[in-house]
Scaffold this motif. Sequence first.
Motif, PDB file in Angstrom:
ATOM      1  N   GLY A   2       0.956  -0.799  -0.061  1.00  0.00           N
ATOM      2  CA  GLY A   2      -0.207  -0.261  -0.062  1.00  0.00           C
ATOM      3  C   GLY A   2       0.856   1.245  -0.217  1.00  0.00           C
ATOM      4  N   VAL A   3       1.434   1.326   1.110  1.00  0.00           N
ATOM      5  CA  VAL A   3       2.748   2.023   0.717  1.00  0.00           C
ATOM      6  C   VAL A   3       3.685   2.900  -0.199  1.00  0.00           C
ATOM      7  CG1 VAL A   3       5.362   3.011   1.676  1.00  0.00           C
ATOM      8  CG2 VAL A   3       3.141   2.163   3.256  1.00  0.00           C
ATOM      9  N   VAL A   4       3.985   1.919  -0.966  1.00  0.00           N
ATOM     10  CA  VAL A   4       3.961   2.282  -2.641  1.00  0.00           C
ATOM     11  C   VAL A   4       2.878   2.375  -3.553  1.00  0.00           C
ATOM     12  CG1 VAL A   4       5.848   0.799  -4.348  1.00  0.00           C
ATOM     13  CG2 VAL A   4       6.257   0.237  -2.445  1.00  0.00           C
ATOM     14  N   ALA A   5       2.360   1.709  -3.363  1.00  0.00           N
ATOM     15  CA  ALA A   5       1.105   2.647  -4.444  1.00  0.00           C
ATOM     16  C   ALA A   5       0.181   3.749  -4.429  1.00  0.00           C
ATOM     17  CB  ALA A   5      -0.668   1.131  -4.366  1.00  0.00           C
ATOM     18  N   VAL A   6       0.432   4.246  -2.702  1.00  0.00           N
ATOM     19  CA  VAL A   6       0.189   5.937  -2.260  1.00  0.00           C
ATOM     20  C   VAL A   6       1.509   6.282  -2.878  1.00  0.00           C
ATOM     21  CG1 VAL A   6       0.183   6.791  -0.451  1.00  0.00           C
ATOM     22  CG2 VAL A   6      -1.021   4.666  -0.748  1.00  0.00           C
ATOM     23  N   ALA A   7       2.489   5.545  -3.044  1.00  0.00           N
ATOM     24  CA  ALA A   7       3.675   7.103  -3.214  1.00  0.00           C
ATOM     25  C   ALA A   7       3.987   6.871  -4.616  1.00  0.00           C
ATOM     26  CB  ALA A   7       5.318   6.393  -3.270  1.00  0.00           C
ATOM     27  N   PHE A   8       3.524   5.915  -5.511  1.00  0.00           N
ATOM     28  CA  PHE A   8       4.395   6.506  -6.360  1.00  0.00           C
ATOM     29  C   PHE A   8       2.603   6.763  -8.064  1.00  0.00           C
ATOM     30  CE2 PHE A   8       7.003   3.573  -6.183  1.00  0.00           C
ATOM     31  CZ  PHE A   8       8.165   4.353  -7.383  1.00  0.00           C
ATOM     32  N   THR A   9       1.280   6.751  -6.819  1.00  0.00           N
ATOM     33  CA  THR A   9       0.166   7.111  -7.353  1.00  0.00           C
ATOM     34  C   THR A   9      -0.553   7.903  -7.494  1.00  0.00           C
ATOM     35  OG1 THR A   9      -1.067   6.041  -6.387  1.00  0.00           O
ATOM     36  CG2 THR A   9      -0.573   4.976  -8.340  1.00  0.00           C
ATOM     37  N   MET A  10      -0.305   9.119  -5.375  1.00  0.00           N
ATOM     38  CA  MET A  10      -0.867   9.689  -5.161  1.00  0.00           C
ATOM     39  C   MET A  10      -0.093  10.978  -4.564  1.00  0.00           C
ATOM     40  SD  MET A  10      -4.227   8.982  -4.893  1.00  0.00           S
ATOM     41  CE  MET A  10      -3.846  10.266  -3.687  1.00  0.00           C
ATOM     42  N   ILE A  11       1.893  10.417  -4.530  1.00  0.00           N
ATOM     43  CA  ILE A  11       2.497  12.164  -4.489  1.00  0.00           C
ATOM     44  C   ILE A  11       2.528  12.511  -5.353  1.00  0.00           C
ATOM     45  CG2 ILE A  11       4.682  12.331  -3.328  1.00  0.00           C
ATOM     46  CD1 ILE A  11       3.328  10.842  -1.363  1.00  0.00           C
ATOM     47  N   PRO A  12       2.791  12.163  -6.661  1.00  0.00           N
ATOM     48  CA  PRO A  12       3.087  12.857  -7.749  1.00  0.00           C
ATOM     49  C   PRO A  12       1.711  14.356  -7.583  1.00  0.00           C
ATOM     50  CG  PRO A  12       3.529  11.012  -8.640  1.00  0.00           C
ATOM     51  CD  PRO A  12       2.982  11.085  -6.814  1.00  0.00           C
ATOM     52  N   GLN A  13       0.313  13.723  -7.336  1.00  0.00           N
ATOM     53  CA  GLN A  13      -1.304  14.284  -7.777  1.00  0.00           C
ATOM     54  C   GLN A  13      -0.791  15.397  -6.460  1.00  0.00           C
ATOM     55  OE1 GLN A  13      -4.773  12.652  -8.295  1.00  0.00           O
ATOM     56  NE2 GLN A  13      -4.059  11.409  -8.214  1.00  0.00           N
ATOM     57  N   LEU A  14      -0.413  14.979  -4.701  1.00  0.00           N
ATOM     58  CA  LEU A  14      -0.652  16.071  -3.799  1.00  0.00           C
ATOM     59  C   LEU A  14       0.835  17.133  -4.243  1.00  0.00           C
ATOM     60  CD1 LEU A  14      -0.337  13.422  -0.874  1.00  0.00           C
ATOM     61  CD2 LEU A  14      -2.602  14.802  -2.213  1.00  0.00           C
ATOM     62  N   VAL A  15       1.994  16.800  -5.593  1.00  0.00           N
ATOM     63  CA  VAL A  15       2.867  18.069  -5.374  1.00  0.00           C
ATOM     64  C   VAL A  15       2.504  18.887  -6.393  1.00  0.00           C
ATOM     65  CG1 VAL A  15       5.784  18.308  -6.823  1.00  0.00           C
ATOM     66  CG2 VAL A  15       4.623  15.750  -4.857  1.00  0.00           C
ATOM     67  N   GLU A  16       1.521  18.142  -7.148  1.00  0.00           N
ATOM     68  CA  GLU A  16       0.980  18.992  -7.703  1.00  0.00           C
ATOM     69  C   GLU A  16       0.178  19.895  -7.176  1.00  0.00           C
ATOM     70  OE1 GLU A  16      -0.728  17.578 -11.271  1.00  0.00           O
ATOM     71  OE2 GLU A  16       1.006  16.349 -12.136  1.00  0.00           O
ATOM     72  N   VAL A  17      -0.509  20.003  -5.875  1.00  0.00           N
ATOM     73  CA  VAL A  17      -1.248  20.583  -5.648  1.00  0.00           C
ATOM     74  C   VAL A  17      -0.645  21.821  -4.660  1.00  0.00           C
ATOM     75  CG1 VAL A  17      -3.182  20.702  -3.780  1.00  0.00           C
ATOM     76  CG2 VAL A  17      -3.397  19.530  -5.911  1.00  0.00           C
ATOM     77  N   SER A  18       0.482  21.364  -3.660  1.00  0.00           N
ATOM     78  CA  SER A  18       0.861  21.330  -2.920  1.00  0.00           C
ATOM     79  C   SER A  18       2.980  21.381  -3.618  1.00  0.00           C
ATOM     80  CB  SER A  18       1.211  21.736  -1.449  1.00  0.00           C
ATOM     81  OG  SER A  18       2.023  22.189  -0.579  1.00  0.00           O
ATOM     82  N   PRO A  19       3.559  22.169  -4.346  1.00  0.00           N
ATOM     83  CA  PRO A  19       4.991  22.042  -4.592  1.00  0.00           C
ATOM     84  C   PRO A  19       5.602  22.196  -3.291  1.00  0.00           C
ATOM     85  CG  PRO A  19       3.625  23.862  -5.781  1.00  0.00           C
ATOM     86  CD  PRO A  19       2.521  23.124  -4.916  1.00  0.00           C
ATOM     87  N   PRO A  20       6.732  20.577  -3.116  1.00  0.00           N
ATOM     88  CA  PRO A  20       7.793  20.813  -1.844  1.00  0.00           C
ATOM     89  C   PRO A  20       8.996  21.301  -2.579  1.00  0.00           C
ATOM     90  CG  PRO A  20       7.674  18.812  -3.324  1.00  0.00           C
ATOM     91  CD  PRO A  20       6.485  19.428  -3.594  1.00  0.00           C
ATOM     92  N   ALA A  21       9.343  21.777  -1.522  1.00  0.00           N
ATOM     93  CA  ALA A  21      10.334  21.817  -1.415  1.00  0.00           C
ATOM     94  C   ALA A  21      11.774  21.057  -2.532  1.00  0.00           C
ATOM     95  CB  ALA A  21      11.857  22.551  -0.278  1.00  0.00           C
ATOM     96  N   ALA A  22      11.668  19.839  -1.470  1.00  0.00           N
ATOM     97  CA  ALA A  22      12.214  18.608  -2.818  1.00  0.00           C
ATOM     98  C   ALA A  22      12.100  18.107  -3.538  1.00  0.00           C
ATOM     99  CB  ALA A  22      13.303  18.301  -1.612  1.00  0.00           C
ATOM    100  N   PRO A  23      12.911  17.952  -4.060  1.00  0.00           N
ATOM    101  CA  PRO A  23      12.292  17.356  -5.930  1.00  0.00           C
ATOM    102  C   PRO A  23      11.212  16.114  -5.726  1.00  0.00           C
ATOM    103  CG  PRO A  23      14.673  17.584  -5.735  1.00  0.00           C
ATOM    104  CD  PRO A  23      14.503  17.444  -4.785  1.00  0.00           C
ATOM    105  N   VAL A  24      10.927  15.187  -6.711  1.00  0.00           N
ATOM    106  CA  VAL A  24       8.885  14.791  -6.260  1.00  0.00           C
ATOM    107  C   VAL A  24      10.173  12.958  -5.783  1.00  0.00           C
ATOM    108  CG1 VAL A  24       7.445  13.051  -7.510  1.00  0.00           C
ATOM    109  CG2 VAL A  24       8.142  15.376  -7.582  1.00  0.00           C
ATOM    110  N   GLY A  25      10.541  12.986  -6.161  1.00  0.00           N
ATOM    111  CA  GLY A  25      11.478  11.678  -6.465  1.00  0.00           C
ATOM    112  C   GLY A  25      12.651  10.990  -4.999  1.00  0.00           C
TER     113      GLY A  25
END
Length: 237
Positions: free
Chosen positions: A10-33
């Motif tokens: 579940g962690v891996v699934a969320v990391a690769f499907t949800m994190i990119p979406q959340l980064v678009e909404v609230s861009p972090p200081a660090a790279p997505v990777g």
Amino acid sequence: MVIWALGMLGVVAVAFTMIPQLVEVSPPAAPVGIVVAAMIAQSSVMLALMVWAGVRLGPKVGLRAPVIEAWVERRRGLPLLFQQLPAALLAGVVCGLLLIGFERIAPASLQAVNLDVPLISAILYGGVTEEVLVRFGLMTIVLWLMWRFIQRRNGPPKPIYAYTAMIVCAVAFGAGHLPVTQVFDIALTPSVLLYIVGANALLGSLFGLLFLRYGLESAIIAHALTHAVAAVIEALL
């Protein structure tokens, strides 16, 4: 190790499907990777701690994963699974209907959130990872603490402590969904707070009840089926 590995799916699934979406909404200081790697690393440690708690403390207070235990010990697990299925399937259908109903009465600010949660992520993270973290880990810890320090290890845990642990962890499960308001800059009004915590706590209480009565696997099946049933209904409406 088996339970930890299941939770990591579940962690891996969320990391690769949800994190990119959340980064678009609230861009972090660090790279997505880096954000994805940090999320996976942090979650793997938390899962390990909760699995350790469940394995080490669970048997002392009667909380277990009987089917997985049987398979790991090369015993027959299917009869145990079949004992859990009726209640787990019924709870999954009921909770799926409740989830659809909750979505229809959600505050307008939450209904406006545009977040695409793939079904596989909802099933693997919600159904498996959250149950390992909240029920197998946290609920076991809470019940063990009450049994150890209040009941003084005098006999099996009293029902009042078991149900208290169930409710406490259900509320914690609900509160764990509050960060969505920060990500999407949603005002944490009383109605939003009550909705997020209350709706998730109700479902969490049902999953916790299954965990108490039958074991971890029944809670996982019910939680995973909840998202599957909700997805099917949404597709048909």
